[in-house]
Structures are given as C-alpha cells and as structure tokens.
Design an enzyme around this catalytic site. Structure first.
Site, short mmCIF file in Angstrom:
data_model
loop_
_atom_site.label_atom_id
_atom_site.label_comp_id
_atom_site.label_asym_id
_atom_site.label_seq_id
_atom_site.Cartn_x
_atom_site.Cartn_y
_atom_site.Cartn_z
N GLU A 287 0.98 -1.17 0.06
CA GLU A 287 0.36 0.04 0.20
C GLU A 287 1.24 1.27 -0.02
O GLU A 287 1.95 1.43 1.16
CB GLU A 287 -0.94 0.31 1.27
CG GLU A 287 -1.89 1.39 1.73
CD GLU A 287 -2.70 1.42 2.90
OE1 GLU A 287 -2.59 0.13 3.38
OE2 GLU A 287 -2.71 2.25 3.40
N ARG B 297 0.20 10.09 1.34
CA ARG B 297 0.96 11.28 2.00
C ARG B 297 1.80 11.85 1.42
O ARG B 297 1.93 13.05 2.37
CB ARG B 297 0.98 10.10 3.87
CG ARG B 297 0.47 9.44 3.92
CD ARG B 297 0.84 9.06 6.07
NE ARG B 297 -0.26 7.85 6.59
CZ ARG B 297 0.02 7.50 7.06
NH1 ARG B 297 1.08 7.75 7.69
NH2 ARG B 297 -1.10 6.35 7.01
N THR C 35 -4.07 5.68 2.08
CA THR C 35 -4.66 7.26 2.84
C THR C 35 -5.30 7.89 1.66
O THR C 35 -5.08 9.55 1.65
CB THR C 35 -3.04 8.35 3.71
OG1 THR C 35 -1.97 7.23 3.82
CG2 THR C 35 -3.70 9.39 4.52
N LYS D 35 -10.25 -1.69 6.91
CA LYS D 35 -9.21 -1.29 7.81
C LYS D 35 -9.45 -1.17 9.02
O LYS D 35 -10.45 -0.37 9.17
CB LYS D 35 -8.16 0.01 7.34
CG LYS D 35 -7.15 0.15 7.82
CD LYS D 35 -6.10 0.89 6.47
CE LYS D 35 -4.91 -0.13 6.82
NZ LYS D 35 -3.84 0.04 5.51
O1 LIG Z 1 1.44 5.23 8.25
C1 LIG Z 1 1.03 4.29 8.47
C2 LIG Z 1 0.17 3.55 9.72
O2 LIG Z 1 -0.12 4.92 9.70
C3 LIG Z 1 0.78 2.85 10.93
O3 LIG Z 1 1.75 3.06 11.07
P1 LIG Z 1 2.92 1.92 12.06
O4 LIG Z 1 2.60 0.62 11.10
O5 LIG Z 1 4.40 2.36 12.09
O6 LIG Z 1 1.66 2.28 13.23
C1 LIG Z 2 -3.80 4.50 8.06
C2 LIG Z 2 -3.43 3.62 6.67
O1 LIG Z 2 -3.44 3.06 6.23
C3 LIG Z 2 -3.99 4.84 5.45
O2 LIG Z 2 -2.94 5.55 5.95
O3 LIG Z 2 -4.63 4.68 4.06
#
Ligand SMILES: O=C[C@H](O)COP(=O)(O)O
Ligand SMILES: CC(=O)C(=O)O
Length: 212
Positions: free
Chosen positions: A44, A48, A71, A131
């Site tokens: 994915e 961002r 995102t 999700k």
């Molecule tokens: O950016 C991705 C999601 O916010 C999950 O992040 P993480 O696996 O570092 O908690």
């Molecule tokens: C949280 C996540 O997976 C997203 O930003 O799509």
C-alpha cells in the site's frame, strides 16, 4: 472491474500489507524489488506524500506485485491512484464519496473503521473488508474480537502500532485478513535506500506470519 475475492486472497496469502510513505518516487522501483525479494506480493503506497502517484506507477510495472493506494481521503486521489495503476484503495477513515468513486470505477476499497457505526456504514455500502485504524490505540486484537461477535462476516486489516511483537495476536483471529504496518518499510530505511534491511524485515515478518 477487479475481482475483489482474488485480490483479497493475494493480500491474505502474505498476511502482511506494508504501508509505505515514500518521499521520493525515485526509490519506488528499488523498494518494489526489496519487498518482492523478501517474499511479499502486495503493498500500500500512501498519498501522504506527493510522490504517491509516480511511486504507484513505478511499482505497478512489476506484474507480480499488487499495488494499492493508501491514505486516500479525497475523490481526486482515487482518480489519480487508479490512473497510476493502483489495484485497490485504502483510507484511514470512512468517506462515502471516496467509497462511491471507487465503486463507480470498479476498484476494491478498504475504508478505515474504528467503531461499530463505521462498520455498519461499510456494510451499508456493500463492503465486508475494512481497515481497522489505528489498531493498537483502539484496543488491539481484543477490540477486533469484540467487534467480530456482532459483525461475524466482516474481515479486518488492522494497522497502526502493529509490529513483530504483536503480530501473532492479530493474525490469530479468523476475522483478520492481514495486518498493515510500516515496520519493514520504516522511514529511515527508505531514506537510506537500505533495501537489504527491507528485504530482511519483510522475510522475517512473513516467516512469523506463516506460523500464526
Ligand atoms: O502510516 C502508517 C500507519 O499509520 C501505520 O503506521 P505504523 O505501522 O508505523 O504504526
Ligand atoms: C492508515 C492507513 O492505512 C491509511 O492511511 O490508509
């Protein structure tokens, strides 16, 4: 129109969905190679960063890699993602407009949910895979277990705070399709283009997931 079942089977086969935040699309091909070398077949790439469409385009050239967009919070990002070759769309929350645009384009969408209300919005939209975000902060595996009692046909992709430390708690649940996370594609690894470490963490995660 993408076959949702087939796509979900591909994600479920690895049980890990790396969530990528890529500052520069120039690193996308190296990253795709590193994930594939570690044994992963789905990824994915999040909106961002502005690099997302070009990164998706570069990674989607690899036929063996299922590339989705994450995102995605706005309708125009759905269009950009699909034009770049994204095969599925993920959102951190539930947006009726994003979901409807994906459905109009025939692209599988996994909206983010945190409560029963949002799960019911997904069900109303005809979606049964969502999700669960941010997973650890929302109560982790016990919360998913509790939600699965009334929503027995819903599959979850918990993301947020998932690492090799708690992976098994999630993957031990039948209702969990796969877990998402950044630990094998951590920002410092991407910045350093440390593909050997990305491959090593990916392979280790898959090995652990296979035991759950
Ligand atoms: O950016 C991705 C999601 O916010 C999950 O992040 P993480 O696996 O570092 O908690
Ligand atoms: C949280 C996540 O997976 C997203 O930003 O799509």
């Amino acid at each position: 129109m993408t076959d949702v079942r087939h796509l979900e089977q591909t994600i479920e086969a690895g049980r890990i969905l790396p969530v990528v935040v890529l500052p520069d699309a120039a690193a996308a091909d190296g990253l795709a190679g590193a994930l594939l070398a570690g044994g992963l077949r789905s990824v994915e790439v999040t909106f961002r960063t502005d690099a997302a469409p070009d990164a998706i385009r570069a990674m989607a050239r690899r036929d063996e890699l299922l590339v989705g967009a994450g995102t995605v919070t706005r309708v125009e990002q759905v269009d950009q993602a699909v034009a770049a070759g994204a095969r599925f769309v993920v959102s951190p929350g539930f947006s009726v407009r994003v979901v409807e645009r994906c459905q109009a384009l025939g692209v599988p969408v996994f909206p983010g949910v945190a409560t029963g209300t949002e799960i019911q919005m997904a069900l109303d939209a005809g979606l049964t895979t969502v999700k669960f975000f941010p997973a650890e902060q929302l109560g982790g595996a016990p919360m998913i277990k509790a939600l699965s009692a009334p929503y027995a046909n819903v599959r979850f992709i918990p993301t947020g705070g998932v690492t090799t430390r708690n992976l098994a708690d999630y993957l031990g649940l039948k209702s969990v399709l796969a877990v998402g996370g950044t630990w094998m594609v951590a920002p410092d690894l991407l910045a350093a283009e440390d593909w050997a470490e990305v491959t090593a963490r990916t392979a280790a995660a898959l090995k652990e997931a296979a035991t759950c």
